[in-house]
Motif scaffolding. Structure first.
Motif, PDB file in Angstrom:
ATOM      1  N   ASP A  62     -31.383 -10.053 -22.849  1.00 21.51           N
ATOM      2  CA  ASP A  62     -30.280  -9.612 -21.997  1.00 21.51           C
ATOM      3  C   ASP A  62     -28.955  -9.624 -22.768  1.00 21.51           C
ATOM      4  O   ASP A  62     -27.928 -10.097 -22.293  1.00 21.51           O
ATOM      5  N   THR A  63     -29.007  -9.119 -23.994  1.00 25.10           N
ATOM      6  CA  THR A  63     -27.823  -9.028 -24.837  1.00 25.10           C
ATOM      7  C   THR A  63     -27.702  -7.601 -25.365  1.00 25.10           C
ATOM      8  O   THR A  63     -28.611  -6.790 -25.234  1.00 25.10           O
ATOM      9  N   PHE A  64     -26.553  -7.336 -25.972  1.00 21.20           N
ATOM     10  CA  PHE A  64     -26.338  -6.053 -26.617  1.00 21.20           C
ATOM     11  C   PHE A  64     -26.284  -6.272 -28.122  1.00 21.20           C
ATOM     12  O   PHE A  64     -25.687  -7.238 -28.601  1.00 21.20           O
ATOM     13  N   PHE A  75     -24.632  -8.006 -34.542  1.00 18.40           N
ATOM     14  CA  PHE A  75     -24.332  -9.083 -33.606  1.00 18.40           C
ATOM     15  C   PHE A  75     -25.108  -8.891 -32.311  1.00 18.40           C
ATOM     16  O   PHE A  75     -25.253  -7.765 -31.841  1.00 18.40           O
ATOM     17  N   PHE A  76     -25.604  -9.989 -31.751  1.00 19.92           N
ATOM     18  CA  PHE A  76     -26.200  -9.991 -30.423  1.00 19.92           C
ATOM     19  C   PHE A  76     -25.152 -10.598 -29.499  1.00 19.92           C
ATOM     20  O   PHE A  76     -24.768 -11.758 -29.658  1.00 19.92           O
ATOM     21  N   VAL A  77     -24.685  -9.811 -28.533  1.00 19.19           N
ATOM     22  CA  VAL A  77     -23.548 -10.213 -27.710  1.00 19.19           C
ATOM     23  C   VAL A  77     -23.935 -10.147 -26.231  1.00 19.19           C
ATOM     24  O   VAL A  77     -24.521  -9.166 -25.772  1.00 19.19           O
ATOM     25  N   LYS A  78     -23.585 -11.185 -25.507  1.00 17.72           N
ATOM     26  CA  LYS A  78     -23.762 -11.206 -24.053  1.00 17.72           C
ATOM     27  C   LYS A  78     -22.464 -10.703 -23.440  1.00 17.72           C
ATOM     28  O   LYS A  78     -21.390 -11.246 -23.678  1.00 17.72           O
ATOM     29  N   LEU A  79     -22.547  -9.618 -22.682  1.00 21.63           N
ATOM     30  CA  LEU A  79     -21.374  -9.034 -22.037  1.00 21.63           C
ATOM     31  C   LEU A  79     -21.417  -9.321 -20.542  1.00 21.63           C
ATOM     32  O   LEU A  79     -22.450  -9.129 -19.897  1.00 21.63           O
TER      33      LEU A  79
END
Length: 83
Positions: A62-64, A75-79
């Motif tokens: 559940d990341t971008f 980068f794996f980013v949680k928005l």
């Protein structure tokens, strides 16, 4: 979607019948700075390539996934999406 030549990504309302307007945006300047720091003093690196150039959703976490043109890092980013 990323906005070319900026440090911003945006969420566009793409539901059927929607206006296609931007409903939320995020500043990714910190990621751009982190990538530039990872390059260090490499004389072959070109400043003009330090732009966002890709975003994809990674469902299992559940990341971008966010990267850039000719970047050293991804980068794996949680928005936080508030729509």
């Amino acid at each position: 979607m990323n906005i070319y030549r900026t440090n911003r990504i945006v969420l566009v309302d793409n539901k059927p019948g929607s206006s296609g307007k931007v409903v939320q945006s995020w500043d990714m300047s910190d990621l751009v700075k982190q990538n530039k720091a990872a390059v260090g003093d490499d004389p072959t690196w070109k400043e003009r390539l330090n732009v966002l150039n890709g975003i994809a959703y990674h469902e299992p976490t559940d990341t971008f996934v966010i990267g850039g043109k000719d970047w050293e890092l991804i980068f794996f980013v949680k928005l936080n999406i508030n729509v």
